[in-house]
Design a protein around this motif. Sequence first.
Motif, PDB file in Angstrom:
ATOM      1  N   SER A 316       1.370  -0.090  -9.789  1.00 12.23           N
ATOM      2  CA  SER A 316       1.984   0.301 -10.999  1.00 12.23           C
ATOM      3  C   SER A 316       2.629   1.548 -11.014  1.00 12.23           C
ATOM      4  CB  SER A 316       0.943   0.405 -12.194  1.00 12.23           C
ATOM      5  OG  SER A 316      -0.094   1.415 -11.932  1.00 12.23           O
ATOM      6  N   TRP A 317       2.237   2.375  -9.731  1.00 10.26           N
ATOM      7  CA  TRP A 317       2.776   3.965  -9.938  1.00 10.26           C
ATOM      8  C   TRP A 317       4.193   4.251 -10.112  1.00 10.26           C
ATOM      9  CZ3 TRP A 317       0.591   8.260 -10.811  1.00 10.26           C
ATOM     10  CH2 TRP A 317       1.194   9.550 -10.507  1.00 10.26           C
ATOM     11  N   GLU A 318       4.961   3.900  -9.285  1.00 11.20           N
ATOM     12  CA  GLU A 318       6.438   4.229  -9.618  1.00 11.20           C
ATOM     13  C   GLU A 318       6.912   3.491 -10.976  1.00 11.20           C
ATOM     14  OE1 GLU A 318       9.471   4.528  -6.481  1.00 11.20           O
ATOM     15  OE2 GLU A 318       8.073   5.372  -5.115  1.00 11.20           O
ATOM     16  N   TRP A 464      -7.519   3.833  -2.525  1.00  7.91           N
ATOM     17  CA  TRP A 464      -8.335   4.705  -2.286  1.00  7.91           C
ATOM     18  C   TRP A 464      -7.508   6.117  -2.041  1.00  7.91           C
ATOM     19  CZ3 TRP A 464     -14.062   4.850  -1.046  1.00  7.91           C
ATOM     20  CH2 TRP A 464     -14.561   5.996  -0.620  1.00  7.91           C
ATOM     21  N   ASP A 465      -7.041   7.023  -2.708  1.00  7.44           N
ATOM     22  CA  ASP A 465      -6.389   8.199  -2.649  1.00  7.44           C
ATOM     23  C   ASP A 465      -6.795   9.390  -2.075  1.00  7.44           C
ATOM     24  OD1 ASP A 465      -3.850   9.411  -2.609  1.00  7.44           O
ATOM     25  OD2 ASP A 465      -3.389   8.695  -4.648  1.00  7.44           O
ATOM     26  N   ALA A 466      -6.606  10.440  -1.742  1.00 13.51           N
ATOM     27  CA  ALA A 466      -7.074  11.510  -1.407  1.00 13.51           C
ATOM     28  C   ALA A 466      -5.628  12.570  -1.283  1.00 13.51           C
ATOM     29  CB  ALA A 466      -7.560  11.589  -0.058  1.00 13.51           C
ATOM     30  N   ALA A 512      -5.780   2.881   2.284  1.00 11.54           N
ATOM     31  CA  ALA A 512      -6.026   4.169   2.548  1.00 11.54           C
ATOM     32  C   ALA A 512      -4.785   4.742   1.863  1.00 11.54           C
ATOM     33  CB  ALA A 512      -6.328   4.649   4.045  1.00 11.54           C
ATOM     34  N   CYS A 513      -4.749   5.684   1.195  1.00 12.53           N
ATOM     35  CA  CYS A 513      -3.680   6.379   0.748  1.00 12.53           C
ATOM     36  C   CYS A 513      -3.985   8.055   0.551  1.00 12.53           C
ATOM     37  CB  CYS A 513      -3.388   5.964  -0.789  1.00 12.53           C
ATOM     38  SG  CYS A 513      -1.867   7.092  -1.517  1.00 12.53           S
ATOM     39  N   ALA A 514      -3.216   8.946   1.117  1.00 15.56           N
ATOM     40  CA  ALA A 514      -3.393  10.317   1.096  1.00 15.56           C
ATOM     41  C   ALA A 514      -2.142  10.911   0.810  1.00 15.56           C
ATOM     42  CB  ALA A 514      -4.217  10.662   2.112  1.00 15.56           C
ATOM     43  N   SER A 515      -1.821  11.053  -0.613  1.00 15.60           N
ATOM     44  CA  SER A 515      -0.466  11.815  -0.968  1.00 15.60           C
ATOM     45  C   SER A 515       0.563  10.856  -0.026  1.00 15.60           C
ATOM     46  CB  SER A 515      -0.391  13.155  -0.563  1.00 15.60           C
ATOM     47  OG  SER A 515      -1.674  13.861  -0.750  1.00 15.60           O
ATOM     48  N   GLY A 516       0.302   9.703  -0.078  1.00 16.74           N
ATOM     49  CA  GLY A 516       1.208   8.870   0.793  1.00 16.74           C
ATOM     50  C   GLY A 516       0.688   8.700   2.053  1.00 16.74           C
ATOM     51  N   GLY A 517       1.327   8.938   3.337  1.00 14.76           N
ATOM     52  CA  GLY A 517       1.122   8.621   4.335  1.00 14.76           C
ATOM     53  C   GLY A 517      -0.016   9.579   5.260  1.00 14.76           C
TER      54      GLY A 517
HETATM   55  C1  DGJ Z   1      -0.470   9.977  -4.480  1.00 18.16           C
HETATM   56  C2  DGJ Z   1      -0.074   8.432  -3.968  1.00 18.16           C
HETATM   57  O1  DGJ Z   1       0.548   8.599  -2.832  1.00 18.16           O
HETATM   58  C3  DGJ Z   1       0.708   7.821  -5.014  1.00 18.16           C
HETATM   59  O2  DGJ Z   1       1.000   6.636  -4.485  1.00 18.16           O
HETATM   60  C4  DGJ Z   1      -0.286   7.753  -6.224  1.00 18.16           C
HETATM   61  O3  DGJ Z   1      -1.131   6.910  -6.032  1.00 18.16           O
HETATM   62  C5  DGJ Z   1      -0.445   8.831  -6.726  1.00 18.16           C
HETATM   63  N1  DGJ Z   1      -1.148   9.584  -5.824  1.00 18.16           N
HETATM   64  C6  DGJ Z   1      -1.303   8.767  -7.973  1.00 18.16           C
HETATM   65  O4  DGJ Z   1      -1.746  10.083  -8.484  1.00 18.16           O
END
Ligand code: DGJ
Length: 732
Positions: A316-318, A464-466, A512-517
């Motif tokens: 849903s993000w974008e 799972w974001d970071a 695994a997501c962390a501000s993208g890659g």
């Molecule tokens: C950073 C992620 O990379 C994005 O895809 C999105 O999940 C945002 N955080 C949400 O805050």
Amino acid sequence: MNLRIVSLLSAMAMTVTGTMAENIHISTPGTSLVVDATKGEPMKFLYYGAALNPSDVGNLTFGGASSLNAYPVYGLNPEREAAFSAVHSDGNMTLDMVVSDVTTRTDSDGSKVTTVTMKDKVYPFTIDVNYRTYPSEDVIETWTEASHSEKGTVSLTRFMSGYMPVRRSDVHVSQLYGSWANEGRVEEAPLPHGVKIIKNKDGVRNSHTAHGEVMMSLDGKARENEGRVIGAALCYGGNYKLMFDTDDSDFHHFFAGINEENSSYNLKKGEKFTTPALAFTYSEEGLSGASRNFHRWGRNHRLAHGKDLRKVLLNSWEGVYFDINEAGMQQMMDDISSMGGELFVMDDGWFGEKYPRNNDHSSLGDWTVDTRKLPNGIKGLCDAAADKGIRFGIWIEPEMANTVSELYEKHPEYILKADKREPVLGRGGTQVVLDMANPRVQDIVFNIVDTLMTRYPQIDYIKWDANAPVMNHGSQYLTADNQSHLYIDYHKGLEAALKRIRAKYPDVTIQACASGGGRANWGILPYFDEFWVSDNTDALQRIYLQWGTSYFFPAVAMASHISATPNHQTARRVPLKFRTDVAMSGRLGMEIQPKNMSDDEKAQTKKAISEYKDIRPIVQQGDIYRLLSPYDRKGAASLMYVSPDKENAVFFWWKTEQFANQQLPRVTMAGLDPDRMYTVTELNRIDNKPLPFEGKSYSGRYLMSNGLEMPLSHDASWDKAGDYSSRVLLLK
Ligand code: DGJ
């Protein structure tokens, strides 16, 4: 002779001095690593490269002027770089390690571990150097374990996972570097004299700016499908250092491991310090060959559910960013379900009672659903997804908090912060990092997932974001004398929490997501099924992003989404056909508000999703052959995936520049069976007429020596014809 039969065989040979050398052969089907582990002597490096026969192994001697230790330690001959250094409890800064034992064992997964135990000649200090091989992978993992029984504490000041001398000739190193939304850019250069260091000090996200993996092309400029290549991948999610020291000898000295900066580790008597694994591969089929070795090893042994196919999803993000509400989520679920998607993921913005998460200024840490936005809660969404025949997934950022949150109000002691100082704050002006070194925080992180999964067992996927680095060197949990453990203990704590999660929820898919890659590394992937390659979803830039990332990671792990035009990161306008053709070369998903798509676009996407399902096993489980690099600036880029039995293949071709009457190279294919006939079908066709070779059959030999001629543009209406033509061909 079958080399596997002599796997791990020790061959005896005479050294020049007349003592019996013990050449230890660490073998994989196509590669050999040989060390001399003569008892009472330092372990010596002898060989790494193509598979050797027993006679070669037995007769190997080191060719250079002087021998090289296979795991050099600091202290005697301190003018050289070392893999390991320590300060003994009495202040002595030297190590003098000699082999005391060599053992082998077979683990439950069929892998074999050879351990060379080295003991200091004077101090009760031990280093085990381990090598793991698998019966059918050309990858060797190496790591070390240090322990001692000295009276006091020994301070470890360097602790590399492994060392490899690489003979100087014309060695080129390919590395990945970048920044947020521009990760994984390939840079290649010959190795200079002196020291070249690739490092990370983010603390949390370790692959935005530089990657902990490299390719070493041994015969000059890197080529995709020819040439000798050594690939190295450090399997670690924290701060790392890769170092090439090119001194006055015949070798480049390569070291890789945890970055020791501000991280000296106090090891008590009886404790063990284990380094992360460093994975090596060797190929004579160029960069792509080394990539295939890493991909197979990763899918079979390291990536969570590496052998399974991934669902086609909408995230849903974008599409809505923080604007989460029930009607909106329902509409997105309807849309992805009607286009043939299999999963919907609700991103950031669904949580926070006292502090609603309407933007990035608050609420991390308060993982309770905001019922003002979602009156029927997560359960309502899971049920709705089930009604629509799709699965439901959810976003969390468990390692983080905002100072505007109930968690922080109640437990300010849980965040990373230097004593006597105000914390430095991150995203949204309030983001802080939780202290994963603290077992109580590890419980909290486990409980976030446990609570969600217990309450809503239908959850199929977790993103799972970071989104922050370690901004404050300070643990409120660690003692004053152990503050330097912070970076390492953060990742030990994270791994402990992830292990508990995986033990209880082995089946859930986790991204695994962390501000993208920021978290594309083999250290974290045993707990994750995939990673978000980048927050940049621009199709043209994604060709570059995914090209570099595929050096080390397989398509099944690379989340690759169709997004809106103009693109939200680059503002570039790219036709849907091109966006789709790029996304289909990875783990296909969508990152878009489908409500804003025309009926025509939805129909096009529905067809693409259906066709992707046909090629999904080839893309996600096949062997990659990169054919024409976008970095070569020839106006196009191309790669293909071939099924392991070589029966089927998918060929991707994207034009990267648009000029009138330009001459593009014809791309020759690779990896096919020369004697097999392949019938060509174009997928995602928008042309009015089929391509001249549509439905025709060609031999693998012809396709690999000649290739097929791609037209410069599409035979379609003006708006679809020109810029950004692309082709996806199925070969069956
Ligand atoms: C950073 C992620 O990379 C994005 O895809 C999105 O999940 C945002 N955080 C949400 O805050």
